[in-house]
Design a protein around this motif. Structure first.
Motif, PDB file in Angstrom:
ATOM      1  N   HIS A  49     -83.591  69.227 -25.762  1.00  0.00           N
ATOM      2  CA  HIS A  49     -82.697  68.698 -26.789  1.00  0.00           C
ATOM      3  C   HIS A  49     -81.641  67.722 -26.283  1.00  0.00           C
ATOM      4  N   ILE A  50     -81.318  67.752 -24.998  1.00  0.00           N
ATOM      5  CA  ILE A  50     -80.251  66.885 -24.492  1.00  0.00           C
ATOM      6  C   ILE A  50     -80.765  65.913 -23.435  1.00  0.00           C
ATOM      7  N   HIS A  51     -81.383  66.433 -22.380  1.00  0.00           N
ATOM      8  CA  HIS A  51     -81.793  65.582 -21.261  1.00  0.00           C
ATOM      9  C   HIS A  51     -82.966  64.676 -21.598  1.00  0.00           C
ATOM     10  N   ARG A  52     -83.925  65.198 -22.362  1.00  0.00           N
ATOM     11  CA  ARG A  52     -85.177  64.520 -22.719  1.00  0.00           C
ATOM     12  C   ARG A  52     -86.166  64.449 -21.566  1.00  0.00           C
ATOM     13  N   ILE A  53     -85.806  64.978 -20.394  1.00  0.00           N
ATOM     14  CA  ILE A  53     -86.771  65.079 -19.295  1.00  0.00           C
ATOM     15  C   ILE A  53     -86.742  66.501 -18.761  1.00  0.00           C
ATOM     16  N   GLY A  54     -87.892  66.948 -18.274  1.00  0.00           N
ATOM     17  CA  GLY A  54     -87.990  68.233 -17.607  1.00  0.00           C
ATOM     18  C   GLY A  54     -88.199  67.982 -16.126  1.00  0.00           C
ATOM     19  N   VAL A  55     -87.428  68.660 -15.284  1.00  0.00           N
ATOM     20  CA  VAL A  55     -87.502  68.427 -13.843  1.00  0.00           C
ATOM     21  C   VAL A  55     -87.997  69.698 -13.163  1.00  0.00           C
ATOM     22  N   GLU A  56     -89.034  69.541 -12.365  1.00  0.00           N
ATOM     23  CA  GLU A  56     -89.571  70.609 -11.531  1.00  0.00           C
ATOM     24  C   GLU A  56     -89.721  70.040 -10.124  1.00  0.00           C
ATOM     25  N   PRO A  57     -89.924  70.884  -9.120  1.00  0.00           N
ATOM     26  CA  PRO A  57     -90.164  70.347  -7.778  1.00  0.00           C
ATOM     27  C   PRO A  57     -91.353  69.372  -7.775  1.00  0.00           C
ATOM     28  N   HIS A  58     -91.109  68.176  -7.283  1.00  0.00           N
ATOM     29  CA  HIS A  58     -92.129  67.139  -7.128  1.00  0.00           C
ATOM     30  C   HIS A  58     -92.629  66.575  -8.455  1.00  0.00           C
ATOM     31  N   SER A  59     -91.889  66.774  -9.550  1.00  0.00           N
ATOM     32  CA  SER A  59     -92.378  66.384 -10.867  1.00  0.00           C
ATOM     33  C   SER A  59     -91.236  66.099 -11.837  1.00  0.00           C
ATOM     34  N   ILE A  60     -91.435  65.064 -12.646  1.00  0.00           N
ATOM     35  CA  ILE A  60     -90.562  64.800 -13.787  1.00  0.00           C
ATOM     36  C   ILE A  60     -91.453  64.662 -15.012  1.00  0.00           C
ATOM     37  N   SER A  61     -91.125  65.428 -16.051  1.00  0.00           N
ATOM     38  CA  SER A  61     -91.801  65.314 -17.337  1.00  0.00           C
ATOM     39  C   SER A  61     -90.902  64.489 -18.244  1.00  0.00           C
ATOM     40  N   VAL A  62     -91.440  63.429 -18.805  1.00  0.00           N
ATOM     41  CA  VAL A  62     -90.668  62.554 -19.670  1.00  0.00           C
ATOM     42  C   VAL A  62     -90.993  62.913 -21.116  1.00  0.00           C
ATOM     43  N   GLY A  63     -89.990  63.377 -21.844  1.00  0.00           N
ATOM     44  CA  GLY A  63     -90.153  63.657 -23.267  1.00  0.00           C
ATOM     45  C   GLY A  63     -90.176  62.353 -24.035  1.00  0.00           C
ATOM     46  N   THR A  64     -91.105  62.242 -24.974  1.00  0.00           N
ATOM     47  CA  THR A  64     -91.230  61.004 -25.746  1.00  0.00           C
ATOM     48  C   THR A  64     -90.914  61.272 -27.207  1.00  0.00           C
ATOM     49  N   ALA A  65     -90.495  60.238 -27.903  1.00  0.00           N
ATOM     50  CA  ALA A  65     -90.144  60.353 -29.317  1.00  0.00           C
ATOM     51  C   ALA A  65     -91.382  60.416 -30.202  1.00  0.00           C
ATOM     52  N   ARG A  66     -92.537  60.135 -29.622  1.00  0.00           N
ATOM     53  CA  ARG A  66     -93.790  60.104 -30.389  1.00  0.00           C
ATOM     54  C   ARG A  66     -94.851  60.933 -29.660  1.00  0.00           C
ATOM     55  N   ASP A  67     -95.683  61.588 -30.428  1.00  0.00           N
ATOM     56  CA  ASP A  67     -96.872  62.273 -29.922  1.00  0.00           C
ATOM     57  C   ASP A  67     -98.015  61.278 -30.131  1.00  0.00           C
ATOM     58  N   ASP A  68     -98.071  60.270 -29.248  1.00  0.00           N
ATOM     59  CA  ASP A  68     -98.881  59.089 -29.516  1.00  0.00           C
ATOM     60  C   ASP A  68     -98.999  58.279 -28.226  1.00  0.00           C
ATOM     61  N   MET A  69     -99.623  57.132 -28.307  1.00  0.00           N
ATOM     62  CA  MET A  69     -99.637  56.204 -27.183  1.00  0.00           C
ATOM     63  C   MET A  69     -98.231  55.650 -27.005  1.00  0.00           C
ATOM     64  N   VAL A  70     -97.750  55.670 -25.764  1.00  0.00           N
ATOM     65  CA  VAL A  70     -96.431  55.110 -25.459  1.00  0.00           C
ATOM     66  C   VAL A  70     -96.555  54.186 -24.262  1.00  0.00           C
ATOM     67  N   GLU A  71     -95.582  53.299 -24.141  1.00  0.00           N
ATOM     68  CA  GLU A  71     -95.554  52.339 -23.047  1.00  0.00           C
ATOM     69  C   GLU A  71     -94.492  52.758 -22.041  1.00  0.00           C
ATOM     70  N   SER A  72     -94.836  52.634 -20.762  1.00  0.00           N
ATOM     71  CA  SER A  72     -93.884  52.967 -19.711  1.00  0.00           C
ATOM     72  C   SER A  72     -93.976  51.941 -18.596  1.00  0.00           C
ATOM     73  N   LEU A  73     -92.884  51.835 -17.872  1.00  0.00           N
ATOM     74  CA  LEU A  73     -92.804  50.948 -16.722  1.00  0.00           C
ATOM     75  C   LEU A  73     -92.123  51.715 -15.594  1.00  0.00           C
ATOM     76  N   ILE A  74     -92.837  51.861 -14.474  1.00  0.00           N
ATOM     77  CA  ILE A  74     -92.256  52.465 -13.275  1.00  0.00           C
ATOM     78  C   ILE A  74     -92.027  51.338 -12.275  1.00  0.00           C
ATOM     79  N   THR A  75     -90.791  51.244 -11.765  1.00  0.00           N
ATOM     80  CA  THR A  75     -90.456  50.218 -10.791  1.00  0.00           C
ATOM     81  C   THR A  75     -89.800  50.876  -9.593  1.00  0.00           C
ATOM     82  N   VAL A  76     -90.265  50.505  -8.392  1.00  0.00           N
ATOM     83  CA  VAL A  76     -89.689  50.998  -7.148  1.00  0.00           C
ATOM     84  C   VAL A  76     -88.739  49.935  -6.616  1.00  0.00           C
ATOM     85  N   HIS A  77     -87.525  50.361  -6.260  1.00  0.00           N
ATOM     86  CA  HIS A  77     -86.492  49.470  -5.736  1.00  0.00           C
ATOM     87  C   HIS A  77     -86.087  49.952  -4.336  1.00  0.00           C
ATOM     88  N   THR A  78     -85.428  49.098  -3.592  1.00  0.00           N
ATOM     89  CA  THR A  78     -84.917  49.492  -2.283  1.00  0.00           C
ATOM     90  C   THR A  78     -83.582  50.220  -2.405  1.00  0.00           C
TER      91      THR A  78
END
Length: 175
Positions: A49-78
């Motif tokens: 209800h607040i964070h919108r992500i679930g965090v476990e060891p070695h894992s992040i679950s991203v809660g989405t506003a839709r139960d559907d196809m969603v778009e994501s972008l992962i970017t690695v920075h220095t």
């Protein structure tokens, strides 16, 4: 300047998708998943209800506003990038990725069938930003919920910082 990025569509079945160092996550789950002495992790009530992500060891679950196809972008920075000014909700958490191999999956997408990417092995900081977007130009199930680009910025860190809400979006937020 980003080191690497991965833009993808994923079926966020049950309103979620996962970014995991899968080998390390599976090993941790095999050893600790049923340990009654460990505090609850993942989809706690606060995470839903607040964070919108679930965090476990070695894992992040991203809660989405839709139960559907969603778009994501992962970017690695220095190092830590600037925050996305148009994001509605921004959270940060630690992601331990000792193998440097991330798998993206969901309840409806097996890790072997989802995208993956190589990242710097070790402790990463993960910033998940919910950026309002237009509906996708692909066939979806047309369900309810706002459209977002789920932007995940990663960068190496040498110190765990835990969970931080940088910008709290509205509550309730999905559906």
């Amino acid at each position: 300047m980003p080191d690497a990025s991965l833009k993808f569509l994923i079926d966020a079945d049950h309103g979620q998708f996962y970014v995991q160092d899968l080998e390390s996550y599976d090993a941790w789950m095999a050893e600790h998943a049923m340990d009654p002495d460990l505090p609850p992790v993942g989809w706690t009530d606060e995470a839903v209800h607040i964070h919108r992500i679930g965090v476990e060891p070695h894992s992040i679950s991203v809660g989405t506003a839709r139960d559907d196809m969603v778009e994501s972008l992962i970017t690695v920075h220095t190092s830590a990038p600037m925050t996305e000014p148009t994001a509605e909700h921004i959270v940060e958490a630690d992601l331990d990725a000792p193998t440097g191999q991330l798998a993206v999956s969901s309840p409806g997408v097996h890790p072997d069938d989802g995208p993956g990417m190589t990242v710097p092995g070790g402790l990463l900081r993960a910033r998940v930003s919910y950026v309002p977007s237009e509906p996708l130009a692909v066939d979806t199930n047309g369900g309810p919920g706002e459209h977002f680009l789920y932007r995940i910025d990663l960068w190496p860190t040498d110190q765990a910082r835990g969970f931080v809400i940088l910008k709290q979006g509205p509550n309730p937020w999905a559906g």
